[in-house]
Design an enzyme around this catalytic site. Structure first.
Site, PDB file in Angstrom:
ATOM      1  N   ASP A 265      -4.719  -3.415   3.929  1.00 32.20           N
ATOM      2  CA  ASP A 265      -4.013  -3.221   2.654  1.00 32.20           C
ATOM      3  C   ASP A 265      -4.989  -3.173   1.481  1.00 32.20           C
ATOM      4  O   ASP A 265      -6.054  -3.788   1.515  1.00 32.20           O
ATOM      5  CB  ASP A 265      -3.015  -4.379   2.465  1.00 32.20           C
TER       6      ASP A 265
ATOM      7  N   ARG B 100      -5.186   0.098  -4.691  1.00 27.55           N
ATOM      8  CA  ARG B 100      -5.722  -0.720  -5.787  1.00 27.55           C
ATOM      9  C   ARG B 100      -7.243  -0.584  -5.889  1.00 27.55           C
ATOM     10  O   ARG B 100      -7.808  -0.579  -6.971  1.00 27.55           O
ATOM     11  CB  ARG B 100      -5.328  -2.191  -5.573  1.00 27.55           C
TER      12      ARG B 100
ATOM     13  N   ARG C 177      -4.734  -9.904   7.154  1.00 28.35           N
ATOM     14  CA  ARG C 177      -4.249  -8.982   6.127  1.00 28.35           C
ATOM     15  C   ARG C 177      -5.221  -9.007   4.951  1.00 28.35           C
ATOM     16  O   ARG C 177      -5.569 -10.081   4.445  1.00 28.35           O
ATOM     17  CB  ARG C 177      -2.846  -9.358   5.632  1.00 28.35           C
TER      18      ARG C 177
ATOM     19  N   GLU D  50       8.096   2.641   6.468  1.00 30.32           N
ATOM     20  CA  GLU D  50       8.382   2.654   5.019  1.00 30.32           C
ATOM     21  C   GLU D  50       7.408   3.569   4.260  1.00 30.32           C
ATOM     22  O   GLU D  50       7.734   4.061   3.177  1.00 30.32           O
ATOM     23  CB  GLU D  50       8.296   1.232   4.442  1.00 30.32           C
ATOM     24  N   ASN D  51       6.210   3.788   4.822  1.00 36.64           N
ATOM     25  CA  ASN D  51       5.210   4.620   4.118  1.00 36.64           C
ATOM     26  C   ASN D  51       5.639   6.076   3.946  1.00 36.64           C
ATOM     27  O   ASN D  51       5.094   6.800   3.115  1.00 36.64           O
ATOM     28  CB  ASN D  51       3.846   4.576   4.836  1.00 36.64           C
TER      29      ASN D  51
ATOM     30  N   GLU E 225      -2.512 -16.823  14.752  1.00 32.98           N
ATOM     31  CA  GLU E 225      -3.108 -17.454  13.579  1.00 32.98           C
ATOM     32  C   GLU E 225      -3.164 -16.389  12.492  1.00 32.98           C
ATOM     33  O   GLU E 225      -3.580 -15.251  12.758  1.00 32.98           O
ATOM     34  CB  GLU E 225      -4.531 -17.952  13.901  1.00 32.98           C
TER      35      GLU E 225
ATOM     36  N   SER F 155       3.297   2.781   8.149  1.00 32.18           N
ATOM     37  CA  SER F 155       4.566   2.126   8.492  1.00 32.18           C
ATOM     38  C   SER F 155       5.735   3.095   8.338  1.00 32.18           C
ATOM     39  O   SER F 155       5.600   4.137   7.683  1.00 32.18           O
ATOM     40  CB  SER F 155       4.787   0.917   7.571  1.00 32.18           C
TER      41      SER F 155
ATOM     42  N   ASN G  15      -5.929  -0.142  -0.318  1.00 30.83           N
ATOM     43  CA  ASN G  15      -6.652   1.120  -0.565  1.00 30.83           C
ATOM     44  C   ASN G  15      -6.346   1.671  -1.956  1.00 30.83           C
ATOM     45  O   ASN G  15      -7.240   2.117  -2.672  1.00 30.83           O
ATOM     46  CB  ASN G  15      -6.243   2.193   0.462  1.00 30.83           C
TER      47      ASN G  15
END
Ligand code: FPP
Length: 246
Positions: free
Chosen positions: A21, A25, A189, A68-69, A208, A66, A23
């Site tokens: 996550d 910004r 992430r 959603e993308n 984890e 995703s 890219n």
């Protein structure tokens, strides 16, 4: 800065999954368009795949696109698909050289024809490799995956192929897109967001979680090592007490 040789090879996570996550910004910080971030994200993908292979990690799963993308601006979706096709084409030789087997999970039939073709070619040309399994999650959504599994199992129940009493975790696992993978041990992430965003919800039950504040295009060896060292310092109890583990 941490390096790969600091990692304890006896305590490696079998399966690492990454939500790549930040890219957009990363690009915005530089006054560039979002697609510039994705283009630079590809280098972080190459670097991470190479380092995981060097460490002999068994499975690496990357959240590349995703369900959603699809709602993003058309030009961004097109760029992501183009980057996918170009990267697959370019990296086939490297995948083979490193004995990496490529796989894909998600609604692959919703991808553009060109992407589907390139993907199935690279999957087939790396299928005999016996090293790391690199899985790309493309047009992937975990709820969607679970819904499909429930549907398939229901049809089998209706046709007397499975009886409801025999539905256990193994039956569910074998009906998920990820049936060829073990559970996730370490989920990373990037970008400072603390969310799962519909990624491998069933498979991360005992993973984890590791959240890091760098944007994906900047993710490199020392970040990966930091994440693995953090994993190696944690006690995984799987519901038991500390005393039971010793
Ligand atoms: C998230 O950043 C990233 C993506 C949605 C796509 C990831 C794709 C790549 C790294 C490039 C191509 C991949 C392969 C496998 C060759 P974002 O756009 O959500 O960033 P933001 O949160 O800052 O807007």
């Amino acid at each position: 800065m941490h390096t790969l040789d600091e990692v304890n090879k006896e305590k490696l996570p079998k399966h690492i999954a990454i939500i790549m996550d930040g890219n957009g910004r990363w690009a915005k910080q530089r006054g560039k368009l979002r697609v510039f971030g994705h283009e630079n994200g590809v280098e972080a993908v190459r670097n991470t795949v190479e380092n995981c292979a060097k460490l002999q990690i068994q499975c690496l799963t990357l959240y590349a696109f995703s369900t959603e993308n699809w709602n993003r601006p058309k030009v961004e979706v097109q760029t992501l698909m183009k980057l996918l096709v170009a990267s697959l084409r370019k990296e086939l030789e490297t995948l083979n050289k490193n004995n990496i087997k490529l796989k894909a999970i998600g609604k692959i039939d919703t991808l553009p024809q060109k992407a589907q073709k390139e993907l199935s070619e690279v999957i087939s040309k790396t299928s005999k490799n016996t090293g790391m399994i690199l899985t790309l999650a493309l047009s992937y959504g975990s709820r969607d995956e679970i819904k499909s599994a429930v549907k398939e199992i229901s049809i089998k129940v209706k046709n007397n192929i499975i009886s409801p009493e025999n539905i256990d975790e193994t039956v569910i696992n074998t009906h998920l897109y990820t049936h060829f993978l073990p559970d996730v041990d370490l989920l990373i992430r990037t970008s400072g967001e603390h969310r799962i965003s519909n990624f491998l919800l069933w498979q991360i039950a005992y993973a984890e979680l590791y959240f890091i504040d760098v944007f994906w295009p900047d993710f490199r060896e020392h970040h990966l090592v930091e994440a693995i060292l953090s994993y190696q310092n944690r006690e995984r109890r799987f519901g038991k007490t500390s005393e039971q583990l010793t």
